[in-house]
Design an enzyme around this catalytic site. Structure first.
Site, PDB file in Angstrom:
ATOM      1  N   HIS A  67      -8.134   7.554   2.838  1.00  0.00           N
ATOM      2  CA  HIS A  67      -7.326   6.772   3.784  1.00  0.00           C
ATOM      3  C   HIS A  67      -7.220   7.486   5.133  1.00  0.00           C
ATOM      4  O   HIS A  67      -7.317   6.861   6.181  1.00  0.00           O
ATOM      5  CB  HIS A  67      -5.903   6.579   3.234  1.00  0.00           C
ATOM      6  CG  HIS A  67      -5.780   5.472   2.233  1.00  0.00           C
ATOM      7  ND1 HIS A  67      -6.683   4.436   2.141  1.00  0.00           N
ATOM      8  CD2 HIS A  67      -4.823   5.224   1.285  1.00  0.00           C
ATOM      9  CE1 HIS A  67      -6.295   3.595   1.179  1.00  0.00           C
ATOM     10  NE2 HIS A  67      -5.180   4.062   0.646  1.00  0.00           N
TER      11      HIS A  67
ATOM     12  N   TYR B 217       5.814   7.212   0.770  1.00  0.00           N
ATOM     13  CA  TYR B 217       4.655   6.505   0.217  1.00  0.00           C
ATOM     14  C   TYR B 217       3.518   6.519   1.233  1.00  0.00           C
ATOM     15  O   TYR B 217       3.760   6.542   2.443  1.00  0.00           O
ATOM     16  CB  TYR B 217       5.022   5.062  -0.165  1.00  0.00           C
ATOM     17  CG  TYR B 217       5.932   4.999  -1.380  1.00  0.00           C
ATOM     18  CD1 TYR B 217       7.283   5.320  -1.279  1.00  0.00           C
ATOM     19  CD2 TYR B 217       5.444   4.659  -2.635  1.00  0.00           C
ATOM     20  CE1 TYR B 217       8.114   5.287  -2.378  1.00  0.00           C
ATOM     21  CE2 TYR B 217       6.273   4.613  -3.756  1.00  0.00           C
ATOM     22  CZ  TYR B 217       7.609   4.934  -3.618  1.00  0.00           C
ATOM     23  OH  TYR B 217       8.432   4.911  -4.715  1.00  0.00           O
ATOM     24  N   GLU B 218       2.280   6.496   0.735  1.00  0.00           N
ATOM     25  CA  GLU B 218       1.161   6.632   1.668  1.00  0.00           C
ATOM     26  C   GLU B 218       1.023   5.427   2.597  1.00  0.00           C
ATOM     27  O   GLU B 218       0.261   5.474   3.559  1.00  0.00           O
ATOM     28  CB  GLU B 218      -0.152   6.927   0.925  1.00  0.00           C
ATOM     29  CG  GLU B 218      -0.594   5.863  -0.022  1.00  0.00           C
ATOM     30  CD  GLU B 218      -1.703   6.364  -0.960  1.00  0.00           C
ATOM     31  OE1 GLU B 218      -1.396   7.119  -1.888  1.00  0.00           O
ATOM     32  OE2 GLU B 218      -2.867   5.992  -0.756  1.00  0.00           O
ATOM     33  N   SER B 219       1.781   4.376   2.346  1.00  0.00           N
ATOM     34  CA  SER B 219       1.796   3.233   3.259  1.00  0.00           C
ATOM     35  C   SER B 219       2.646   3.515   4.500  1.00  0.00           C
ATOM     36  O   SER B 219       2.691   2.695   5.406  1.00  0.00           O
ATOM     37  CB  SER B 219       2.340   2.001   2.539  1.00  0.00           C
ATOM     38  OG  SER B 219       3.609   2.295   1.959  1.00  0.00           O
ATOM     39  N   GLY B 220       3.328   4.665   4.514  1.00  0.00           N
ATOM     40  CA  GLY B 220       4.096   5.036   5.702  1.00  0.00           C
ATOM     41  C   GLY B 220       5.596   4.806   5.573  1.00  0.00           C
ATOM     42  O   GLY B 220       6.314   4.938   6.550  1.00  0.00           O
TER      43      GLY B 220
END
Lengths: 255, 305, 305, 255
Positions: free
Chosen positions: C104, D50-53
């Protein structure tokens, strides 16, 4: 015949350089007036970006600095400083930018850092701010300044913002985008020739070749079809005096 | 752990002589009260950094707090010179200072490299200018791809020992929200070892959590939180008060001489104990003049999931 | 100039066979309706990119739209495999696809390099992994400073021919505002030559300008604006509707075979003319189930200056 | 004696690895349950990223993916994807992270990319997502997985996420932060020795050394003071079943 000051002429002449679909990186003072003037007259869609990160600002009054709150209220966007420089400027979304400086040389290189030696300065100036970045990444840059030999030396003491460096080819080889498009002073309008050297395109009414030569630190050349700079109309003067700078902060004096 | 305290305690706890101190806030939310507190505590050997030094650095330099300044635009915005800064550089008054200067893009790139723990970041500026000749921090890196340019300037990280930033509001954990010009605040906070956050309003955690996208600095990087209304005066806080332009213009007069500044400091900094005392000395009329009419953002619905 | 139009026109005007097409939106605001329109217009040779391909790429791949996929996580989030993606990679069904993959961080760094016109950006990942061995885009650059590490991985720009993104609201000029997860939307838009923006709501310019910090993509980089409510279904729009998790779970069944997908596409994509027709076919109950209770952000005052 | 499933044991054991002042990068599924469990039991200040920010999320219900809206509502912050990776992860603000994978080798290197040859795969897996980035930039990473020879080969087919690479020194020389701290399976808990090689620290109740050896692709060693994995208490089981995963999405089956 409409009466106007030198500054008013510089504002209206600079405004002509801006197109309706331009995104312009605005400086404070005279450039700010020129941009707002253009937006009110012939370029209603002009997008004004400030180096503080305000995008498509619509200031209701004249901002004193490039970071005033009036540039935020009613703006299209506000981005962090890094994003302004990375996405907008370096990303190539700025069509036009205004620069100032204490010295400008014949290739449009600008000094706003120091007069004299860098390590032992006669006069320490504010430095680049965004100027070096704007000069390096904008399609067309404009310089508005008063005209004197001190301001137009053959070589600047320090290159803060590269113009054509040592000529158009030199700039291109360095991979810099665009370059200086015009220099607008209280005496004349200068453009840059094929080699990247400054020449006089028009003289302001009442200014002679000799006046310009006397106020320039090298033998500047003149266009074959040297013309006269167009002057402000009554509507333009009213716009500046009544609306854009009613307190005469920038237009009250001619320098 | 984040500690809620006052500015005198935050500064003395966070800042040691010899530190690199960065004051964040690009033309907005400038930490004036914090800078005055640094002067009051009589630091003498700080390396101070700001993109736009502004009046607060002029004061700190004149007060003898600084031995080095990292910056990108040392002017009195919209007015002219920073006279104390110039005296220090040109004449060594009140003491000589080293300077380490960049363009704005170079400056924020250094903070960004610091914030993200990178040895350098590339940027398209400085080429064709005289900066690289005078600043060994600016170097070149070869492009390993078959694209232009063949080499590109890079700058190294800037990691302040202490960063002081301001925000309109934060909760007691230091989750800070800013609107208007956000500038270098996020990068300056992440790049620093220790962060002091001063806010216009300390608010309930629920206020912050109702609009998480507005948080530009998380409490996890903040060490000290100080509630200090009007702590940016004569700079401004969007929606709270306007820039006091008159004060910027008057500074041009006050700062004509080192003595003039010293007198001013005696009255407005050394002569008061806290920022609240400084505010007491201002005219009520100034507060009223600087207050903007309200103009609320259209609400958004985050949804209850 | 930004044109307000419908999705069929935006796609056919913006997208040419052979283009690199990036669909922005990290797990939020996925442009499903746009992807369905690309399928309906029967493109056959697209290089498609997304950090998280999600169901929309499974459908586009099964429909034969793609010859190459750039991605960083090809799974059915929370459910399992993307079966059509796997069939294409493992068995060349319905056609072989090339893959170009990253972590990512690598993916968003490529977009960032593209957005800011840099030849490369450095990042601390890939070292010690097998990626560099299989992906020539990942290279090393020497650190010109006396700091660690001595060399660092870099990735080159990704500049899509066309990026399609979604936002909760925008004005007719394409100034787009997003809350909740903003993901890769800004970088994907700035990196692209042509940008199609689809929104839940087209709003008056005043709404956008009342809260400029919320604008994550400026109209000046947007070419086409499409108003398309529920255009992310079965993905979600924060504050507007929830993710339709049931649809993600059902896809695992539908996508067991290429034939299963083709049947689904016949009914839900080829069998309808527009996204509005697709929505017509859903149960009313689904809309009600997916609607979150309202939960407004605490207002901010931008001030009238 | 409280009854529990394998998954419930893995959740409660993993939760013990999290400290109150940790910032943890949460994955979905079992790691998500472990983090929420820790936050409700012994680590109320645990900051879940979370890696979504989404920063300091407080999900009111179990998210199915790392990007669900429930992670935004009531979060402390939300940042763009790039900033999450640059400032939080690469910037060194993540103390703990969870990783999964199809294969883990004795140095804790993980494969979530491909089974077989990369260019002609037997099974194409989802790929890294944020895993390689998390593995490279987090102080302590944890792996939760079922235990079988297929999952624990001596060497993985593809290193998606570096563990100790070829030993602790190898990792350090590459300039990678931290490293794998523990592997928690349905049979045992493994840690890493001074050389960076995996060893069995505790066996779950009822599991023998032979069970682990049979399910591991190399001769894994055992701690001198090999212990038994602590099991969930009644309160913990109730928390999981009533509150964290009431629909049994993740805990309904033991794999």
């Amino acid at each position: 015949m409409v009466e106007y000051t030198d500054t008013e002429l510089m504002i209206t002449r600079a405004a002509r350089e801006l197109k309706n679909d331009d995104t312009v990186l605005v400086g404070v003072g005279v450039p700010n007036l020129a941009c707002n003037y253009a937006k009110r007259r012939h370029a209603p869609d002009l997008e004004m970006v400030y180096e503080s990160g305000t995008i498509d600002s619509n200031p209701s009054k004249l901002p004193l600095s490039i970071g005033d709150p009036v540039l935020v209220t009613n703006a299209g966007g506000v981005v962090p400083m890094l994003q302004g420089f990375q996405h907008y400027l370096q990303g190539g979304h700025i069509d036009a930018g205004f620069l100032g400086g204490a010295q400008i040389d014949k290739y449009g290189n600008i000094n706003s850092t120091v007069i004299g030696d860098y390590d032992d300065p006669d006069v320490r100036l504010p430095g680049s701010g965004g100027a070096c970045d704007i000069a390096s990444n904008t399609d067309r840059t404009f310089i508005i300044t008063s005209h004197s030999e001190r301001r137009f030396p053959e070589e600047v003491d320090f290159v803060t913002s590269p113009g054509y460096v040592d000529g158009r080819e030199g700039r291109e080889e360095l991979g810099l985008r665009g370059g200086p498009e015009a220099v607008i002073t209280d005496k004349a309008v200068m453009k840059f020739d094929e080699g990247g050297e400054m020449y006089v395109e028009t003289l302001h009414p009442g200014v002679t070749r000799e006046d310009v030569l006397d106020a320039t630190g090298w033998e500047i050349s003149f266009a074959d079809d040297l013309g006269e700079t167009p002057t402000p109309d009554a509507e333009g003067i009213e716009l500046i005096r009544e609306d854009l700078d009613p307190d005469g902060v920038y237009t009250g004096t001619s320098d | 752990m984040t500690v809620v305290t006052d500015m005198a305690d935050a500064v003395s706890s966070a800042l040691s002589e010899g530190d690199m101190l960065y004051l964040g806030g690009f033309t907005h939310l400038i930490p004036f009260a914090a800078g005055h507190e640094v002067i009051r505590q009589e630091y003498e050997d700080l390396h101070i950094g700001r993109a736009t030094p502004d009046l607060i650095f002029d004061r700190m330099i004149a007060a003898g707090c600084a031995s080095e300044v990292t910056f990108s635009y040392a002017g009195n915005p919209g007015v002219g010179s920073l006279r104390a800064f110039r005296r220090a550089v040109e004449e060594g008054v009140p003491n000589p200072i080293e300077i380490d200067e960049y363009s704005h893009f170079g400056m924020i790139s250094r903070l960004s490299a610091g914030a993200q723990n990178l040895p350098f970041v590339p940027l398209r500026t400085f080429v064709g200018s005289d900066y690289p000749e005078h600043n060994d921090h600016i170097r070149m890196v070869e492009n390993p791809y078959e694209s232009e340019p063949e080499e590109i300037p890079v700058v190294p990280p800037l990691n302040p020992d202490v960063t002081i930033i301001r925000a309109q509001r934060a909760d007691e954990n230091g989750n800070a929200q800013v609107w208007g010009i956000t500038g270098d605040i996020t990068e300056a906070a992440f790049a620093a070892d220790t962060v002091v956050l001063a806010v216009e309003e300390l608010v309930d955690e629920d206020v912050i959590r109702s609009d998480p996208n507005r948080t530009i600095v998380p409490g996890s990087v903040v060490d000290y939180v100080v509630e200090e209304p009007y702590g940016s005066h004569p700079s401004y806080a969007q929606g709270y008060y306007d820039r006091d332009n008159q004060a910027y213009i008057e500074w041009d007069e006050i700062s004509q001489t080192q003595e003039g500044i010293e007198e001013w400091l005696d009255e407005w900094v050394y002569g008061v104990e806290t920022h609240a005392d400084y505010l007491e000395k201002l005219d009520t009329g100034q507060f009223i003049d600087l207050l903007p009419k309200s103009n609320y953002a259209t609400p958004i619905d985050v949804g209850d999931y």
